[in-house]
Design a protein around this motif. Structure first.
Motif, short mmCIF file in Angstrom:
data_model
loop_
_atom_site.label_atom_id
_atom_site.label_comp_id
_atom_site.label_asym_id
_atom_site.label_seq_id
_atom_site.Cartn_x
_atom_site.Cartn_y
_atom_site.Cartn_z
N PRO A 1 1.20 -1.23 -0.05
CA PRO A 1 -0.06 0.34 -0.03
C PRO A 1 1.17 1.20 -0.09
O PRO A 1 0.15 2.01 -0.47
CB PRO A 1 -0.71 -0.52 1.34
N ASP A 2 2.13 1.16 0.40
CA ASP A 2 2.74 2.63 0.93
C ASP A 2 3.56 2.38 -1.32
O ASP A 2 4.27 4.11 -1.35
CB ASP A 2 4.08 2.27 1.47
N HIS A 3 3.97 1.44 -1.99
CA HIS A 3 3.99 1.63 -3.41
C HIS A 3 3.43 2.94 -3.71
O HIS A 3 2.14 2.66 -4.43
CB HIS A 3 4.29 0.31 -3.62
N VAL A 4 3.84 4.15 -4.35
CA VAL A 4 3.50 5.22 -4.87
C VAL A 4 3.97 5.59 -6.25
O VAL A 4 2.76 6.58 -6.88
CB VAL A 4 3.01 6.13 -3.89
N MET A 5 4.84 4.98 -6.43
CA MET A 5 5.25 5.48 -7.92
C MET A 5 6.53 4.19 -8.35
O MET A 5 7.24 4.10 -7.63
CB MET A 5 5.99 6.93 -8.14
N ALA A 6 6.44 3.99 -9.60
CA ALA A 6 6.71 2.72 -9.75
C ALA A 6 7.31 3.33 -11.30
O ALA A 6 7.33 2.87 -12.17
CB ALA A 6 6.51 1.68 -10.40
N LEU A 7 8.74 3.56 -11.37
CA LEU A 7 9.55 4.40 -12.52
C LEU A 7 9.96 3.20 -12.98
O LEU A 7 10.12 2.28 -13.13
CB LEU A 7 10.80 4.96 -12.42
N HIS A 8 10.12 3.19 -14.28
CA HIS A 8 10.42 2.30 -15.13
C HIS A 8 10.70 3.19 -16.92
O HIS A 8 10.55 4.00 -17.04
CB HIS A 8 9.70 1.40 -15.85
N SER A 9 11.98 3.11 -17.30
CA SER A 9 12.75 3.35 -18.45
C SER A 9 13.86 2.30 -19.33
O SER A 9 13.51 1.36 -19.52
CB SER A 9 13.35 4.66 -17.89
N ALA A 10 14.99 3.15 -19.69
CA ALA A 10 16.44 2.35 -19.92
C ALA A 10 15.78 1.32 -22.02
O ALA A 10 16.47 0.74 -22.75
CB ALA A 10 16.41 1.57 -19.06
N ALA A 11 14.28 0.76 -22.18
CA ALA A 11 14.39 0.21 -22.77
C ALA A 11 12.54 0.63 -23.66
O ALA A 11 11.89 0.54 -22.44
CB ALA A 11 14.41 -1.12 -23.20
N PRO A 12 12.49 0.37 -24.43
CA PRO A 12 10.32 -0.04 -25.18
C PRO A 12 10.02 -0.89 -24.27
O PRO A 12 10.53 -1.73 -24.09
CB PRO A 12 10.16 0.18 -26.54
N CYS A 13 8.94 -0.33 -23.19
CA CYS A 13 8.05 -1.42 -22.10
C CYS A 13 7.13 -2.12 -23.55
O CYS A 13 6.20 -1.38 -23.87
CB CYS A 13 7.54 -0.91 -21.11
N PRO A 14 7.05 -3.89 -23.84
CA PRO A 14 5.77 -3.92 -24.68
C PRO A 14 4.46 -3.61 -23.94
O PRO A 14 4.12 -3.96 -23.01
CB PRO A 14 5.68 -5.22 -24.39
N VAL A 15 3.50 -3.09 -24.83
CA VAL A 15 2.43 -2.86 -24.62
C VAL A 15 1.14 -3.77 -23.44
O VAL A 15 0.91 -3.47 -21.93
CB VAL A 15 1.38 -2.42 -25.84
#
Length: 516
Positions: free
Chosen positions: A273-287
């Motif tokens: 419940p405390d997890h409010v932001m999951a960042l992602h980058s570095a490569a295209p993420c499949p839809v």
């Protein structure tokens, strides 16, 4: 708010600044050790503008080196733990390093480096003895834990991953000696992502990469806590989100795919419940992958597009992405420009090379030619991507400039083919490169990883049929190669060089694009 390690060491001395595995440093200890190491740099004669390189595993000591270098006016370069001796020696030599840290736990053969690198270099070992190296713990022990009399800001000089060629050091001038603001590695991240002392950040990736290191250092500049993994493990990462009350985390698409493949009972029990932001980058993420994570974790995914060169940055939250799937967001750092081959700016919706202006220009250290190849006549600079910006300002990436395949006079972008292949539920990874062809000049070759539920010939047949229908004759790959695992860097970037090496060994009579 003060964004300074010394401030937090004074106000929250016993707060954990960084913990990786069983090792941890409180703010007071991190402050003391950074001061001691800065005194070591001074004693060894390092001066403002000198370069320090570190071959270290994921360890809290990386933060000691980074902060000591920053306070000493030095350029700090963390190097990959998985380099060959040749590539490692190249970085040490190319960066003109005055001091090199080496840890025997890394896969890079650091013991060979003192004999391969010329120049006057101080070789320092961390957690273990190495020939020709002085142990850093012994060097730091007699040094004062108080700050040096004179301090001035340094900077990071990070190397590109080298997925398409030799690594290149991204250099910018040091800040003014009397600069008093937030550290240069942290200032924009603090503003863009609203980071403060309440953040508990899960660092999932190797710290020698740009984004993992900059984000983690930024958390220590803002008084938060960094919880890191010595090596990525999907189940351990998922458990840490819950147990450690993680508020922010960072991932690459490959990691998200691995988390989704955890047993159903593990995923069903997950609560954070405390997890409010999951960042992602570095490569295209499949839809399909991104949509599945949003369905599971909620609309907390924040995608951003940037690179080691730092010429621009886009961002896109989950609610926006659901309306614009496949986009990397709107630009929030720099000004985007989409240019054609004649350097003319293209209108919204048309595909071309993506450049940015409005950010302090970078240089590839000691390589004016490579810098020029990433700079337009207008002075805009690029990360090397191809794509477009739609009428609403959302950016879409279609491929990399260096990876484009020209077949029968048609420009073919590997990412388009890879995205089409990933539409098949039986495929969990894909990579495409070009190979010479007598009739077309080049033809795309696809490497795929199946889900293990079908035989190899069944996977090949399914992908071939899908691509023929989906892409047409020119874009459909000429050959399909099934692998057990796709060669990717620890941050999820596809290592096309390794795919080309595979092709060269499989078809020695054929020319493979990008190889001598």
């Amino acid at each position: 708010m003060t964004h300074n390690l010394r401030h937090w060491a004074s106000h929250f001395p016993d707060r954990v600044a960084i913990r990786i595995g069983t090792e941890s440093l409180t703010y007071s200890v991190l402050e003391s050790q950074a001061n001691q190491l800065a005194h070591v740099f001074e004693k060894l004669g390092l001066v403002r503008g000198d370069h320090v390189v570190a071959f270290l595993p994921n360890t809290p000591f990386m933060f000691v080196v980074a902060w000591a270098a920053y306070r000493s006016g030095l350029y700090f370069t963390p190097a990959s733990s998985f380099l060959s001796a040749q590539d490692a020696a190249y970085i040490v030599t190319n960066s003109q390093a005055r001091l090199v840290f080496a840890n025997p736990a890394v896969k890079t053969p650091v013991a060979e480096l003192p004999g391969q690198c010329g120049g006057t270099i101080h070789w320092v070992s961390h957690e273990g003895e190495l020939p020709g190296c002085s142990p850093v713990q012994a060097m730091m022990a007699p040094m004062s834990k108080l700050p040096r009399d004179t301090e001035c800001p340094g900077a990071l000089m990070l190397y590109t991953s080298g997925t398409t060629g030799a690594p290149k050091g991204v250099w910018r001038p040091l800040p003014a000696a009397n600069y008093q603001g937030a550290p240069t590695f942290a200032a924009d991240l603090i503003a863009l992502f609203s980071l403060d002392e309440r953040v508990r950040y899960l660092s999932t990736a190797p710290l020698y990469h740009a984004a993992p290191l900059r984000f983690a250092l930024t958390i220590t500049a803002t008084g938060g806590t960094v919880l890191g993994l010595p090596k990525f493990d999907a189940q351990e990462a998922l458990e840490m989100l819950a147990v450690e009350r993680i508020t922010h985390s960072q991932w690459v698409p490959t990691m998200l795919q691995r988390v989704l493949r955890l047993p159903e009972e593990v995923r069903r029990k997950f609560r954070a419940p405390d997890h409010v932001m999951a960042l992602h980058s570095a490569a295209p993420c499949p839809v399909p992958v991104k949509r599945a994570i949003i369905d599971w974790w909620g609309p907390i995914l924040m995608e951003y597009y940037s690179g080691t060169e730092g010429v621009g940055l886009t961002m896109l939250g989950s609610p926006e992405w659901l309306k614009h799937p496949g986009s990397v967001g709107k630009t929030c750092k720099g000004v985007p420009h989409v240019l054609d081959d004649d350097w003319t700016e293209l209108p919204a919706g048309e595909t071309g090379r993506i450049f940015f202006s409005g950010v302090t220009p970078f240089q590839y250290f000691g390589d004016a030619e490579k810098t020029a190849n990433r700079t337009s006549p207008q002075g805009y600079q690029t990360l090397g991507d191809i794509g477009y910006v739609d009428s609403e300002g959302y950016m879409y990436l279609t491929d990399r400039m260096d990876d484009m395949i020209i077949s029968g006079g048609v420009n073919i972008y590997p990412q388009e083919i890879e995205s089409a292949i990933m539409e098949l539920p039986c495929i969990i990874d894909a990579g495409v490169v070009g190979m010479a062809d007598d009739e077309f000049g080049e033809r795309p070759i696809a490497f795929v990883v199946g889900d293990g539920k079908q035989l190899q010939h069944e996977v090949e047949a399914a992908v071939s049929a899908h691509c023929s229908m989906r892409l047409g004759r020119i874009k459909a790959p000429a050959r399909y190669v099934v692998l057990e695992q796709m060669p990717r860097s620890p941050t999820g970037k596809l290592m096309r060089r390794e795919l080309r090496d595979m092709l060269r060994s499989m078809f020695p009579a054929q020319a493979v694009r990008g190889l001598p």
